[in-house]
Design a protein around this motif. Structure first.
Motif, short mmCIF file in Angstrom:
data_model
loop_
_atom_site.label_atom_id
_atom_site.label_comp_id
_atom_site.label_asym_id
_atom_site.label_seq_id
_atom_site.Cartn_x
_atom_site.Cartn_y
_atom_site.Cartn_z
N ARG A 16 0.84 -1.22 0.00
CA ARG A 16 0.00 0.00 0.00
C ARG A 16 0.87 1.26 0.00
O ARG A 16 0.63 2.20 -0.74
N VAL A 17 1.89 1.24 0.87
CA VAL A 17 2.69 2.47 1.07
C VAL A 17 3.62 2.71 -0.12
O VAL A 17 3.75 3.84 -0.60
N ARG A 18 4.26 1.65 -0.64
CA ARG A 18 5.18 1.92 -1.77
C ARG A 18 4.39 2.37 -3.00
O ARG A 18 4.87 3.18 -3.79
N TRP A 19 3.15 1.89 -3.12
CA TRP A 19 2.31 2.34 -4.25
C TRP A 19 1.94 3.81 -4.05
O TRP A 19 1.98 4.60 -5.00
N ALA A 20 1.58 4.19 -2.84
CA ALA A 20 1.22 5.59 -2.57
C ALA A 20 2.41 6.51 -2.86
O ALA A 20 2.25 7.58 -3.47
N LEU A 21 3.60 6.11 -2.43
CA LEU A 21 4.79 6.94 -2.67
C LEU A 21 5.02 7.10 -4.17
O LEU A 21 5.28 8.21 -4.66
N ALA A 22 4.90 5.98 -4.90
CA ALA A 22 5.13 6.04 -6.35
C ALA A 22 4.06 6.90 -7.03
O ALA A 22 4.37 7.72 -7.90
N HIS A 23 2.82 6.71 -6.62
CA HIS A 23 1.70 7.49 -7.21
C HIS A 23 1.94 8.99 -7.05
O HIS A 23 1.65 9.78 -7.94
N ALA A 164 -7.03 5.71 -2.30
CA ALA A 164 -6.46 4.86 -1.25
C ALA A 164 -7.20 3.54 -1.15
O ALA A 164 -6.61 2.51 -0.80
N ALA A 165 -8.49 3.55 -1.47
CA ALA A 165 -9.27 2.31 -1.40
C ALA A 165 -8.65 1.23 -2.28
O ALA A 165 -8.52 0.06 -1.87
N ASP A 166 -8.23 1.60 -3.48
CA ASP A 166 -7.62 0.62 -4.39
C ASP A 166 -6.28 0.11 -3.84
O ASP A 166 -5.94 -1.07 -4.02
N LEU A 167 -5.55 1.00 -3.18
CA LEU A 167 -4.23 0.61 -2.66
C LEU A 167 -4.37 -0.40 -1.51
O LEU A 167 -3.40 -1.09 -1.17
N PHE A 168 -5.55 -0.46 -0.92
CA PHE A 168 -5.81 -1.48 0.12
C PHE A 168 -6.45 -2.72 -0.49
O PHE A 168 -6.15 -3.85 -0.09
N VAL A 169 -7.36 -2.52 -1.45
CA VAL A 169 -8.10 -3.67 -2.00
C VAL A 169 -7.17 -4.57 -2.82
O VAL A 169 -7.21 -5.80 -2.68
N VAL A 170 -6.34 -3.99 -3.67
CA VAL A 170 -5.54 -4.83 -4.59
C VAL A 170 -4.61 -5.78 -3.82
O VAL A 170 -4.61 -7.00 -4.09
N PRO A 171 -3.85 -5.29 -2.85
CA PRO A 171 -3.01 -6.25 -2.08
C PRO A 171 -3.85 -7.30 -1.34
O PRO A 171 -3.42 -8.44 -1.17
N GLN A 172 -5.05 -6.92 -0.91
CA GLN A 172 -5.88 -7.89 -0.20
C GLN A 172 -6.40 -8.97 -1.14
O GLN A 172 -6.49 -10.15 -0.78
N ALA A 196 -7.22 -0.69 -11.23
CA ALA A 196 -6.09 -0.16 -10.45
C ALA A 196 -4.76 -0.65 -11.01
O ALA A 196 -3.78 0.09 -11.09
N LEU A 197 -4.73 -1.93 -11.42
CA LEU A 197 -3.46 -2.49 -11.92
C LEU A 197 -3.07 -1.93 -13.28
O LEU A 197 -1.92 -2.07 -13.70
#
Ligand SMILES: N[C@@H](CCC(=O)N[C@@H](CS)C(=O)NCC(=O)O)C(=O)O
Length: 215
Positions: A16-23, A164-172, A196-197
């Motif tokens: 979640r966090v590395r995706w947010a940083l990259a985004h 942020a919802a996608d950043l939590f759903v995709v890893p789950q 999201a992907l």
């Protein structure tokens, strides 16, 4: 200094966090904390995050922030664009609801520290994690459909752009597959995952793209 993310390749909260940083286009360095070697429980790592989990983000020398929700909200406040939380208060609340279903309602129940207490039998651990993932994904499918009815169907977890919802759903969803959940019936969740992907920074944030992923 650039930020330093202490993380592990297959950790969904790290993803979640590395995706947010990259985004958000924020440069960061990665330090691997190997969960299979219990490095997250060592005193050194507890100095970064007292509960002994990844991720932890070092934002300036010796100053650490942990808990992916807190990190994402802090990043949003310090680097507002591109956004991960909608400006509309109701849409933002719905994003937080999806985030919490994953963060509080699914992921903690499949954590290593929990599975180790559940059983020493790998099959029993997998069955436990399977059931809580199935329960959670079922809730997400229904929740996303309700949100579509309110906000219009946009194809992402909430609305028509990455949040942020996608950043939590995709890893789950990745974890649910790992624990053997049959996702065929969850078409709305799979649609959100595909949307999201397909966004620009998704590939580099995936577990398999991390330096510590097995080759
Ligand atoms: N709510 C926390 C969850 C962190 C968490 O549970 N991390 C897992 C990996 S995804 C972990 O470090 N587990 C180690 C363990 O269970 O020993 C967050 O969002 O950062």
């Amino acid at each position: 200094m650039s930020y330093v993310l202490y993380s592990y390749w297959r950790s969904s909260a790290s993803w979640r966090v590395r995706w947010a940083l990259a985004h958000k286009g924020i440069a960061f360095d990665k330090v691997i904390v190997n969960l299979l070697k219990s490095e997250q429980r060592a005193d050194e790592h507890r100095g970064r995050n007292p509960i002994g989990h990844v991720p932890a983000l070092e934002v300036s020398p010796g100053r650490f922030l942990a808990e992916s929700v807190a990190i994402l909200e802090w990043l949003e406040e310090t680097h507002p664009e591109p956004r991960l939380f909608p400006t509309d208060p109701w849409a933002r609340a719905r994003v937080r609801q999806v985030v919490e279903v994953v963060n509080a309602g699914i992921q903690p129940l499949q954590n290593l520290v929990v599975l180790d207490k559940v059983s020493s039998d790998p099959e029993a651990k997998k069955a436990w994690a399977h059931d809580f993932n199935l329960r959670g994904i079922t809730a997400l499918e229904s929740l996303m459909r309700s949100i579509d009815a309110e906000l219009g169907k946009g194809g992402f977890a909430v609305g028509d752009s990455l949040t942020a919802a996608d950043l939590f759903v995709v890893p789950q969803v990745y974890s649910a597959r790992r624990f053997g959940v049959d996702l065929t019936a969850f078409t709305r969740v799979l649609e959100a995952e595909a949307s999201a992907l397909a966004t620009p920074h998704a590939e580099g944030a995936k577990p398999e793209s991390q330096p510590d992923a097995p080759k």
